[in-house]
Design an enzyme around this catalytic site. Structure first.
Site, PDB file in Angstrom:
ATOM      1  N   ARG A   1       0.825  -9.720  13.292  1.00 41.93           N
ATOM      2  CA  ARG A   1       0.526  -8.478  12.838  1.00 41.93           C
ATOM      3  C   ARG A   1      -0.691  -8.811  12.263  1.00 41.93           C
ATOM      4  O   ARG A   1      -1.748  -8.884  12.046  1.00 41.93           O
ATOM      5  CB  ARG A   1       1.039  -7.778  11.966  1.00 41.93           C
ATOM      6  CG  ARG A   1       2.593  -6.944  12.842  1.00 41.93           C
ATOM      7  CD  ARG A   1       3.545  -6.540  12.223  1.00 41.93           C
ATOM      8  NE  ARG A   1       2.892  -5.610  10.968  1.00 41.93           N
ATOM      9  CZ  ARG A   1       3.670  -4.740  10.121  1.00 41.93           C
ATOM     10  NH1 ARG A   1       4.776  -5.704  10.024  1.00 41.93           N
ATOM     11  NH2 ARG A   1       2.965  -3.410   9.852  1.00 41.93           N
TER      12      ARG A   1
ATOM     13  N   LYS B   1       0.789  -1.199  -0.397  1.00 44.17           N
ATOM     14  CA  LYS B   1       0.718   0.048   0.062  1.00 44.17           C
ATOM     15  C   LYS B   1       0.521   1.015   0.264  1.00 44.17           C
ATOM     16  O   LYS B   1       0.438   2.207  -1.119  1.00 44.17           O
ATOM     17  CB  LYS B   1      -1.259   0.264   1.149  1.00 44.17           C
ATOM     18  CG  LYS B   1      -2.030  -0.972   1.161  1.00 44.17           C
ATOM     19  CD  LYS B   1      -2.949  -1.063   2.419  1.00 44.17           C
ATOM     20  CE  LYS B   1      -2.418  -1.148   3.807  1.00 44.17           C
ATOM     21  NZ  LYS B   1      -1.389  -1.907   4.214  1.00 44.17           N
TER      22      LYS B   1
ATOM     23  N   ARG C   1      12.166  -6.215   4.556  1.00 42.77           N
ATOM     24  CA  ARG C   1      11.995  -5.209   4.156  1.00 42.77           C
ATOM     25  C   ARG C   1      13.126  -4.521   5.252  1.00 42.77           C
ATOM     26  O   ARG C   1      13.169  -4.677   6.157  1.00 42.77           O
ATOM     27  CB  ARG C   1      10.831  -4.735   4.631  1.00 42.77           C
ATOM     28  CG  ARG C   1       9.613  -4.597   4.036  1.00 42.77           C
ATOM     29  CD  ARG C   1       8.504  -3.569   3.983  1.00 42.77           C
ATOM     30  NE  ARG C   1       8.217  -3.943   5.381  1.00 42.77           N
ATOM     31  CZ  ARG C   1       6.472  -3.721   5.218  1.00 42.77           C
ATOM     32  NH1 ARG C   1       6.119  -3.634   3.953  1.00 42.77           N
ATOM     33  NH2 ARG C   1       6.195  -4.000   6.353  1.00 42.77           N
TER      34      ARG C   1
ATOM     35  N   ARG D   1      -8.462   0.896  10.301  1.00 43.62           N
ATOM     36  CA  ARG D   1      -8.381  -0.864  10.470  1.00 43.62           C
ATOM     37  C   ARG D   1      -9.403  -0.916  10.764  1.00 43.62           C
ATOM     38  O   ARG D   1      -9.195  -2.635  11.079  1.00 43.62           O
ATOM     39  CB  ARG D   1      -7.238  -0.388  11.288  1.00 43.62           C
ATOM     40  CG  ARG D   1      -5.882  -0.417  11.007  1.00 43.62           C
ATOM     41  CD  ARG D   1      -4.742   0.053  11.812  1.00 43.62           C
ATOM     42  NE  ARG D   1      -3.093   0.340  10.847  1.00 43.62           N
ATOM     43  CZ  ARG D   1      -2.220  -0.206  10.479  1.00 43.62           C
ATOM     44  NH1 ARG D   1      -3.105  -2.091  10.843  1.00 43.62           N
ATOM     45  NH2 ARG D   1      -1.628  -0.210  10.060  1.00 43.62           N
TER      46      ARG D   1
ATOM     47  N   ARG E   1      12.483  -2.776  11.190  1.00 43.42           N
ATOM     48  CA  ARG E   1      11.278  -2.424  11.886  1.00 43.42           C
ATOM     49  C   ARG E   1      11.148  -3.217  13.207  1.00 43.42           C
ATOM     50  O   ARG E   1      10.926  -4.532  11.965  1.00 43.42           O
ATOM     51  CB  ARG E   1      10.381  -1.801  11.820  1.00 43.42           C
ATOM     52  CG  ARG E   1      10.847   0.046  11.329  1.00 43.42           C
ATOM     53  CD  ARG E   1       9.051   0.075  10.175  1.00 43.42           C
ATOM     54  NE  ARG E   1       9.663   1.690   9.966  1.00 43.42           N
ATOM     55  CZ  ARG E   1       9.140   2.197   8.947  1.00 43.42           C
ATOM     56  NH1 ARG E   1       8.668   1.471   8.028  1.00 43.42           N
ATOM     57  NH2 ARG E   1      10.123   3.490   7.803  1.00 43.42           N
TER      58      ARG E   1
END
Length: 209
Positions: free
Chosen positions: A166, A13, A122, A88, A155
């Site tokens: 998550r 996104k 990532r 969310r 992260r």
């Protein structure tokens, strides 16, 4: 054009939003960026947000809604915006409906295995914000930012052990939004599995139908 981007963590996104904001000349508003900005300030709110995100949970609605409300009141949103990471929950969606009208809600569709691979690979540069991926978009030198030579980092919520949590949180709290916005006739499904440039082009076509 007032847009909301939906999709699980790792659906791309943010990547698509960075290109779409240029094409549509509207700001990309990421709640993740808003939260990180508060954390960098070292404010009481920022410290609360940091602890919540580190646990893999969602920030309480009242905090998130107020931050978004303030951001949408700024002048650069008068011609539209892209909301990434909000709403969310159904409660947040109801609150957003009381703040602004939406044109489309883009639902980026991608399978679970692809999500896990994307998230865990990532890497980021703290000073530039440049994003890399160890497989799909690696730096020229492993672990080093191309521009500054600084070390890259992962992260906390992108670590493999956080990914499962998550995705569970997403399925429980956010996936119902797909039905919510489909019922309102606002939802547009876009396959997020191809390369980002293909996803972007497919999205643009879908929004002009």
């Amino acid at each position: 054009m007032n847009l909301v981007f939906l999709g699980p963590p790792g659906a791309g996104k943010g990547t698509i939003a960075k290109e779409a904001k240029v094409f549509y000349s509207i700001p990309h508003i990421s709640t993740g960026d808003l939260f990180r900005a508060e954390q960098e300030k070292g404010s009481e709110l920022g410290n609360k947000v940091k602890a919540i995100i580190a646990s893999g949970q969602l920030v309480p609605d009242e905090i998130t809604i107020e931050m978004v409300r303030q951001r949408l009141s700024q002048d650069d949103t008068k011609n539209g915006f892209i909301l990434d990471g909000f709403p969310r929950t159904i409660a947040q969606a109801d609150a957003l409906a009381g703040i602004v009208d939406l044109d489309y809600v883009v639902n980026f569709v991608v399978d679970k295995d692809a999500v896990i691979k994307r998230i865990s690979g990532r890497r980021f540069c703290k000073s530039t914000g440049r994003t890399y991926h160890v497989i799909y978009n690696p730096p020229k030198v492993e672990g080093i930012d191309d521009e500054t030579g600084e070390p890259l980092y992962q992260r906390e919520d992108d670590a493999p052990e956080r990914v499962a949590t998550r995705l569970e949180v997403y399925e429980k709290s956010t996936a119902p939004l797909i039905a919510y916005y489909r019922d309102k006739g606002l939802l547009v499904d876009v396959d997020a599995s191809p390369a980002p440039e293909t996803v972007l082009e497919n999205m643009k076509k879908a929004l002009t139908k």
